[in-house]
Design a protein around this motif. Structure first.
Motif, PDB file in Angstrom:
ATOM      1  N   VAL A 149       0.849  -1.191   0.000  1.00  0.00           N
ATOM      2  CA  VAL A 149       0.000   0.000   0.000  1.00  0.00           C
ATOM      3  C   VAL A 149       0.883   1.238   0.000  1.00  0.00           C
ATOM      4  N   SER A 150       0.571   2.187  -0.881  1.00  0.00           N
ATOM      5  CA  SER A 150       1.215   3.507  -0.868  1.00  0.00           C
ATOM      6  C   SER A 150       0.239   4.469  -0.203  1.00  0.00           C
ATOM      7  N   TRP A 151       0.769   5.301   0.700  1.00  0.00           N
ATOM      8  CA  TRP A 151      -0.078   6.234   1.450  1.00  0.00           C
ATOM      9  C   TRP A 151       0.164   7.658   0.969  1.00  0.00           C
ATOM     10  N   PHE A 152      -0.907   8.394   0.696  1.00  0.00           N
ATOM     11  CA  PHE A 152      -0.837   9.774   0.225  1.00  0.00           C
ATOM     12  C   PHE A 152      -1.623  10.670   1.168  1.00  0.00           C
ATOM     13  N   LYS A 153      -0.938  11.674   1.732  1.00  0.00           N
ATOM     14  CA  LYS A 153      -1.600  12.654   2.590  1.00  0.00           C
ATOM     15  C   LYS A 153      -2.156  13.761   1.707  1.00  0.00           C
ATOM     16  N   VAL A 154      -3.428  14.119   1.934  1.00  0.00           N
ATOM     17  CA  VAL A 154      -4.114  15.111   1.123  1.00  0.00           C
ATOM     18  C   VAL A 154      -4.671  16.194   2.041  1.00  0.00           C
ATOM     19  N   ALA A 155      -4.601  17.440   1.584  1.00  0.00           N
ATOM     20  CA  ALA A 155      -5.184  18.570   2.312  1.00  0.00           C
ATOM     21  C   ALA A 155      -6.249  19.204   1.421  1.00  0.00           C
ATOM     22  N   SER A 156      -7.302  19.701   2.041  1.00  0.00           N
ATOM     23  CA  SER A 156      -8.390  20.329   1.299  1.00  0.00           C
ATOM     24  C   SER A 156      -8.812  21.616   1.991  1.00  0.00           C
ATOM     25  N   PHE A 157      -8.978  22.683   1.206  1.00  0.00           N
ATOM     26  CA  PHE A 157      -9.512  23.942   1.709  1.00  0.00           C
ATOM     27  C   PHE A 157     -10.952  24.100   1.229  1.00  0.00           C
ATOM     28  N   GLN A 158     -11.710  23.015   1.279  1.00  0.00           N
ATOM     29  CA  GLN A 158     -13.100  22.981   0.812  1.00  0.00           C
ATOM     30  C   GLN A 158     -13.913  24.016   1.596  1.00  0.00           C
ATOM     31  N   PRO A 159     -14.606  24.942   0.897  1.00  0.00           N
ATOM     32  CA  PRO A 159     -15.423  25.933   1.604  1.00  0.00           C
ATOM     33  C   PRO A 159     -16.641  25.274   2.251  1.00  0.00           C
ATOM     34  N   GLU A 160     -17.239  25.978   3.196  1.00  0.00           N
ATOM     35  CA  GLU A 160     -18.417  25.441   3.880  1.00  0.00           C
ATOM     36  C   GLU A 160     -19.500  25.145   2.856  1.00  0.00           C
ATOM     37  N   GLY A 161     -20.209  24.051   3.094  1.00  0.00           N
ATOM     38  CA  GLY A 161     -21.282  23.657   2.192  1.00  0.00           C
ATOM     39  C   GLY A 161     -21.445  22.151   2.164  1.00  0.00           C
ATOM     40  N   ALA A 162     -22.242  21.693   1.211  1.00  0.00           N
ATOM     41  CA  ALA A 162     -22.589  20.281   1.130  1.00  0.00           C
ATOM     42  C   ALA A 162     -21.374  19.391   0.841  1.00  0.00           C
ATOM     43  N   GLN A 163     -20.479  19.817  -0.053  1.00  0.00           N
ATOM     44  CA  GLN A 163     -19.298  19.010  -0.379  1.00  0.00           C
ATOM     45  C   GLN A 163     -18.391  18.851   0.836  1.00  0.00           C
ATOM     46  N   ARG A 164     -18.209  19.908   1.583  1.00  0.00           N
ATOM     47  CA  ARG A 164     -17.375  19.855   2.791  1.00  0.00           C
ATOM     48  C   ARG A 164     -17.998  18.917   3.828  1.00  0.00           C
ATOM     49  N   ASP A 165     -19.310  19.048   4.035  1.00  0.00           N
ATOM     50  CA  ASP A 165     -20.007  18.185   4.994  1.00  0.00           C
ATOM     51  C   ASP A 165     -19.898  16.721   4.575  1.00  0.00           C
ATOM     52  N   LEU A 166     -20.025  16.462   3.266  1.00  0.00           N
ATOM     53  CA  LEU A 166     -19.905  15.096   2.770  1.00  0.00           C
ATOM     54  C   LEU A 166     -18.510  14.547   3.044  1.00  0.00           C
ATOM     55  N   LEU A 167     -17.470  15.305   2.701  1.00  0.00           N
ATOM     56  CA  LEU A 167     -16.095  14.852   2.907  1.00  0.00           C
ATOM     57  C   LEU A 167     -15.823  14.538   4.374  1.00  0.00           C
ATOM     58  N   LEU A 168     -16.283  15.403   5.265  1.00  0.00           N
ATOM     59  CA  LEU A 168     -16.050  15.201   6.699  1.00  0.00           C
ATOM     60  C   LEU A 168     -16.844  14.019   7.271  1.00  0.00           C
ATOM     61  N   SER A 169     -17.909  13.602   6.592  1.00  0.00           N
ATOM     62  CA  SER A 169     -18.741  12.505   7.109  1.00  0.00           C
ATOM     63  C   SER A 169     -18.340  11.133   6.576  1.00  0.00           C
ATOM     64  N   LEU A 170     -17.385  11.090   5.631  1.00  0.00           N
ATOM     65  CA  LEU A 170     -17.013   9.806   5.032  1.00  0.00           C
ATOM     66  C   LEU A 170     -16.253   8.928   6.026  1.00  0.00           C
ATOM     67  N   PRO A 171     -16.646   7.659   6.134  1.00  0.00           N
ATOM     68  CA  PRO A 171     -15.970   6.767   7.084  1.00  0.00           C
ATOM     69  C   PRO A 171     -14.691   6.176   6.502  1.00  0.00           C
ATOM     70  N   LYS A 172     -13.867   5.654   7.400  1.00  0.00           N
ATOM     71  CA  LYS A 172     -12.646   4.935   7.029  1.00  0.00           C
ATOM     72  C   LYS A 172     -13.011   3.827   6.044  1.00  0.00           C
TER      73      LYS A 172
END
Length: 142
Positions: A69-92
């Protein structure tokens, strides 16, 4: 034999594809599974940053049936809204398709050695699948 080149008039200048100045671009597209639930952290400038890690399976399976497995760290500056809420709610274990800008940064470590790190800033993402059992993930199944 008559050549087409002699029939075609020569053009002194070619039409440019774009009138804007060229910009350097380093872009990555990754399909992988979330190593953990994305986390929201504040930056020193007061903005909020979403951090997460994607695991991407590589190579053939070993004798135990696991892949590297290769591991990639990702950062996001997603503004408030539905896409941000979706990203934060995704499970492992959720499988994502991510498009990100890539940049290599070099820095000096505490021991004085020079180190490099790959920084990925998410531009877009798409959820491909969710884990079958969100609480259960197997090692090496990224």
């Amino acid at each position: 034999m008559f050549s087409l080149r002699t029939q075609m008039p020569r053009v002194a200048s070619l039409r440019a594809f774009s009138t804007s100045a060229p910009r350097p671009l380093a872009k990555m597209q990754i399909i992988g599974r979330l190593a953990d639930t994305p986390e929201l952290t504040p930056t020193s400038t007061g903005r909020e940053l979403i951090k997460y890690t994607l695991g991407v399976s590589t190579g053939a399976k070993d004798e135990n049936g696991n892949r590297g497995v290769s591991w990639f760290k990702v950062a996001s500056f997603q503004p408030e809204g539905a896409q941000r809420d979706l990203l934060l709610s995704l499970p492992k274990g959720t499988q994502l398709f991510v498009e990100a800008e890539a940049r290599m940064d070099t820095y000096e470590a505490q021991d004085g050695s020079k180190r490099s790190s790959l920084n990925l800033i998410q531009r877009s993402f798409e959820t491909l699948s969710r884990p079958r059992n969100p609480g259960e993930t197997t090692e090496g199944s990224a």
